[in-house]
Design a protein around this motif. Sequence first.
Motif: not given
Length: 554
Positions: A456-482
């Motif tokens: 289930k984890i591999a299946k969901n991760a595979g489905a989400a990978a494209y979205t992760v690629y698109i949004i990851h810069t927005v996410v990691y910059n939040v944690w850099i600010i923190a």
Amino acid sequence: RGKRRVRFTVTSATAFASTNHPRDELFNEHSVMWLTTVITALWVAAAAWRFAVIDDQGSAPDRGTAIFNGVNFLIMALFGVYCVLEPLVQKHLKRTHGEADEPAEKREGEKEAAQIAVVVDTPPKVEGDLQTVPLDVEAKQPPADAAKPARRKMAYLTNVKTFLTFIVVTFHITIQFSMDVADGIGTLNVQLADLSNPSNLENAKFGSFLTGASWFTNVNQYYFMAAFFFISAYFCPKSMDRKGFRRFVEDKLVRLGGGFLLYSLLLGPILFLYCFAYAGYPVTYEFYIGPPWFILWLLNFTMIYAVIAQFAAPVKMNMPHPVILLLFGAFLSAAFYGVGVGVPPEWMSFGNMVQWRYGIGLYIPFFTAGIVAGRNDWMKNVEEMKTWIVWMLRTIVVGFWILMFLEAGSGIIPIPGINIDSGVLDNLLPPIYAVPMTLALIQFFHQYFNGTPPSKIAKNAGAAAYTVYIIHTVVYNVWIIAFIAILKAAGVSIWWSQEKTLLYLTIDPATGEPTMLPDGYIWAGWLWTLILSQLTVWPLAHYMRQLPVLNKIL
């Protein structure tokens, strides 16, 4: 007598397909056509935005890129117009020419013929019975020799794309804590003599994080986007065969075009809005492409393939022997080197291609190879690769890893007897390394990560990978600010560069001058940002792609 007659009216599937009722087809088309229309309009808006800022660009390459983008986006809009209008035109022609020439009596007769009356005798239900007697139907099984061969398990390709996406996120975070050349807020693990020119490492002092970071970025940058292009192209021929030209193009415009526009028109500008606001820079809302440059160029390559496929015969070609492919990689290295030394650096990223030496020497050849591989099922050869070839590829890859580590180390920490020209290596190595690395990676995942059905984890991760690629810069910059907020709370002074926006350093108490953060802070910040980004971006992507509209794009 004593039996009931139950009448079922069954519509023949074949007859339904042949009658092809316009209203039903129109409903199915319109259920998704509105999104294609919106994306087409957004392509036009993006083109207008790029044309509007041409005069604001400070250099000829930037102005050329803005013009190229505008034309590129208008071409995508034309594809979108075709996808929207083509089915409407076909339906209009079918109604005006096809149905007008067909007698009404014949159409009514076909409709009645599509109705099949089936009479089934069933015993009556006995009062007090707890069960209803089931209808005894003997299912006809096809003969054993007519059974279809079992489909090969290819979950490993999805797992490869998931792994590469994980590496992309790690790659950008690592860069932001070592060289600050990715998107958003970053720092340096090097003390530069001239802060206005980060590429000048003369008389610089290096931190302990930089050697491993440089090695990691080179090991991945030299191959991973080429592998993305190859795997993405691999599925194009079968998808084109199954969907046809219009549906194939429409699907790519919605999936790839929608993802690209989501970032460049919304997420990318928002990223810099909150980063600039936090760091105290002037806030502006600007078009920004960022990592989805890959999505844009994958869409460009895919559209070119779709058009060529309408006129050119499919290429029939068995997979060459891996040794031959290694020699082909050496040939690509010559092209890579030629572009690297022949194209002026300021024009290397024209059109938002991240370095045309990679585009010509890696990405275009790997995408083309993916098309040919998909048409001729090259993965079967990789799956059946002989053991000695597998270990030859792995040995070559490890050898290149050692060479890249020596190159990174000798440039930062002098190693006696080791003097590697990093410029020559950087202009020659990527293609000849990317070929065995990609083959070894795919074979490795087929051998060890090809579970079917996937977890289930591999299946969901595979489905989400494209979205992760698109949004990851927005996410990691939040944690850099923190992380920066934690440093401030601990009394660490933070200095923001005015020459290079979003670069932060600390202040040396002894001199009062900006200096790099202590090594311990760099390692802690990298681990903090990496772990929390990976733990949050994947679940966020999973739930984002379930939202209305986004579930059709992501």
